[in-house]
Enzyme design. Structure first.
Site, mmCIF file in Angstrom:
data_model
loop_
_atom_site.group_PDB
_atom_site.id
_atom_site.type_symbol
_atom_site.label_atom_id
_atom_site.label_comp_id
_atom_site.label_asym_id
_atom_site.label_seq_id
_atom_site.Cartn_x
_atom_site.Cartn_y
_atom_site.Cartn_z
ATOM 1 N N ASN A 8 52.754 39.541 42.539
ATOM 2 C CA ASN A 8 53.192 38.877 43.777
ATOM 3 C C ASN A 8 52.943 37.383 43.573
ATOM 4 O O ASN A 8 51.817 36.916 43.672
ATOM 5 C CB ASN A 8 52.387 39.421 44.964
ATOM 6 C CG ASN A 8 52.712 38.688 46.254
ATOM 7 O OD1 ASN A 8 53.655 37.898 46.309
ATOM 8 N ND2 ASN A 8 51.937 38.954 47.290
ATOM 9 N N LYS A 10 53.925 34.931 45.357
ATOM 10 C CA LYS A 10 53.761 34.162 46.597
ATOM 11 C C LYS A 10 54.566 32.849 46.527
ATOM 12 O O LYS A 10 55.670 32.839 45.977
ATOM 13 C CB LYS A 10 52.267 33.935 46.873
ATOM 14 C CG LYS A 10 51.471 35.242 46.801
ATOM 15 C CD LYS A 10 50.041 35.126 47.225
ATOM 16 C CE LYS A 10 49.359 36.487 47.082
ATOM 17 N NZ LYS A 10 47.992 36.507 47.562
ATOM 18 N N HIS A 94 52.633 42.277 54.000
ATOM 19 C CA HIS A 94 51.545 41.649 53.243
ATOM 20 C C HIS A 94 50.604 40.931 54.216
ATOM 21 O O HIS A 94 51.053 40.373 55.229
ATOM 22 C CB HIS A 94 52.119 40.661 52.223
ATOM 23 C CG HIS A 94 51.055 40.122 51.312
ATOM 24 N ND1 HIS A 94 50.260 39.065 51.673
ATOM 25 C CD2 HIS A 94 50.621 40.547 50.104
ATOM 26 C CE1 HIS A 94 49.384 38.852 50.698
ATOM 27 N NE2 HIS A 94 49.585 39.732 49.731
ATOM 28 N N GLU A 96 49.238 38.146 54.236
ATOM 29 C CA GLU A 96 49.563 36.748 54.568
ATOM 30 C C GLU A 96 50.689 36.684 55.599
ATOM 31 O O GLU A 96 50.718 35.801 56.453
ATOM 32 C CB GLU A 96 49.898 35.972 53.291
ATOM 33 C CG GLU A 96 48.625 35.652 52.513
ATOM 34 C CD GLU A 96 48.749 35.717 51.007
ATOM 35 O OE1 GLU A 96 49.872 35.617 50.479
ATOM 36 O OE2 GLU A 96 47.700 35.885 50.344
ATOM 37 N N GLU A 172 45.261 46.684 50.475
ATOM 38 C CA GLU A 172 44.718 45.374 50.138
ATOM 39 C C GLU A 172 43.746 44.922 51.231
ATOM 40 O O GLU A 172 44.175 44.389 52.266
ATOM 41 C CB GLU A 172 45.846 44.351 50.044
ATOM 42 C CG GLU A 172 46.889 44.696 49.012
ATOM 43 C CD GLU A 172 47.646 43.467 48.538
ATOM 44 O OE1 GLU A 172 47.508 43.141 47.347
ATOM 45 O OE2 GLU A 172 48.331 42.823 49.338
ATOM 46 N N GLY A 178 42.691 36.964 47.145
ATOM 47 C CA GLY A 178 42.580 35.552 46.768
ATOM 48 C C GLY A 178 41.171 34.987 46.877
ATOM 49 O O GLY A 178 40.980 33.765 46.841
ATOM 50 N N SER A 215 42.096 40.410 44.356
ATOM 51 C CA SER A 215 41.286 39.839 43.277
ATOM 52 C C SER A 215 41.195 40.737 42.043
ATOM 53 O O SER A 215 40.151 40.816 41.396
ATOM 54 C CB SER A 215 39.888 39.483 43.793
ATOM 55 O OG SER A 215 39.989 38.494 44.812
HETATM 56 P P1 PGA Z 1 45.099 38.248 44.684
HETATM 57 O O1 PGA Z 1 46.292 38.605 45.698
HETATM 58 O O2 PGA Z 1 45.281 39.122 43.471
HETATM 59 O O3 PGA Z 1 45.257 36.789 44.383
HETATM 60 O O4 PGA Z 1 43.826 38.585 45.398
HETATM 61 C C1 PGA Z 1 46.692 39.927 45.901
HETATM 62 C C2 PGA Z 1 47.834 40.003 46.859
HETATM 63 O O5 PGA Z 1 47.926 39.152 47.764
HETATM 64 O O6 PGA Z 1 48.696 40.870 46.750
#
Ligand code: PGA
Length: 257
Positions: A8, A10, A94, A96, A172, A178, A215
């Protein structure tokens, strides 16, 4: 079950960077029984689907999809448009989108319906915030999100999910995204089992692949890929560089005898 390793990206990568990455990935394909996916920003979906035409085992997913097919919805991108440019699926819900962009939970089922009507694979994201986890509400929140997205789907779309295996769940935990702070794999495994049971109940026997996200990196991947209940990973930060993304694919390939 073959593993899923989905990048992903983003709000990252220029067209040139996205293409460089894809060419690097193509050079490593085919992948042994592992579905590899990349989710670029909308403007590059077609760039990548064109670059990948003829390559087996690498899919392209949109990071979001509109809840309507067409109409006065400034800034949205519909499922037919995503299908039209050759993408294979969409990410829905997601964290976000839910938390930064305040997407309404009521939209989830509509977004999922839109994608399914186009035959797109849905990667439906669920997960609790830190506050919810600290109040022991994690499983309750996840179950609620699963119900919101899936319960109200029309019977023919539920049948389509089963028939074509068009639904993947990405678990998640919001606090792990993140942050560099992943969930313990053993806990993620338990969550994956519970999610499979719940979706099995809602969709009358369809047990989806469940991915973990939050992460994930080359150092902790074997903890996740080591549990057969975890069918893959959705990856943000570590998916931006080939040197940190490829080891994640290799870890899932290793599971196949
Ligand atoms: P990350 O993001 O691996 O940077 O924690 C995961 C995601 O948002 O799908």
């Amino acid at each position: 079950m073959p593993g899923f390793v989905i990048a992903n990206w983003k709000l990252n990568k220029t067209k040139k960077e996205a293409l460089e990455f894809i060419h690097g990935l193509q050079a490593q394909a085919p992948f042994k029984d592992t579905h590899v996916g990349v989710s670029p920003a909308f403007p590059y979906l077609e760039t990548l689907t064109s670059a990948l035409s003829g390559t087996q085992g690498i899919s392209v997913y949109a990071q979001n999809v509109a809840f309507a097919e067409a109409g006065a919805y400034t800034g949205e991108v519909s499922a037919p448009m995503i299908k039209d440019v050759g993408a294979n699926g969409v990410i829905v819900g997601h964290s976000e989108r839910r938390h930064v962009f305040k997407e309404n939970p009521d939209w989830m089922a509509q977004k999922i319906s839109q994608a399914l009507k186009q035959g797109l694979l849905v990667v439906y994201c669920v997960g609790e915030t830190l506050k919810e986890r600290d109040s022991n509400l994690g499983p309750e929140v996840v179950n609620r999100q699963l119900k919101e997205g899936l319960e109200g789907l029309e019977a023919d779309l539920k049948a389509l999910i089963k028939d074509k295996k068009l639904l993947v769940i990405a678990y998640e935990p919001v606090w792990a995204i993140g942050t560099g702070r992943n969930m313990e794999p053993i806990e993620a495994k338990e969550a994956a089992k519970a999610i499979k049971a719940k979706v099995g109940e809602i969709l009358e026997g369809y047990i989806p692949p469940v991915l973990y996200g939050g992460s994930v990196n080359p150092k902790n991947i074997e903890g996740f890929s080591g549990h057969p209940e975890i069918d893959g990973v959705l990856v943000g930060g570590a998916s931006l560089e080939m040197k940190s993304f490829l080891p994640l694919i290799r870890a899932f390939e290793k599971r196949i005898p």
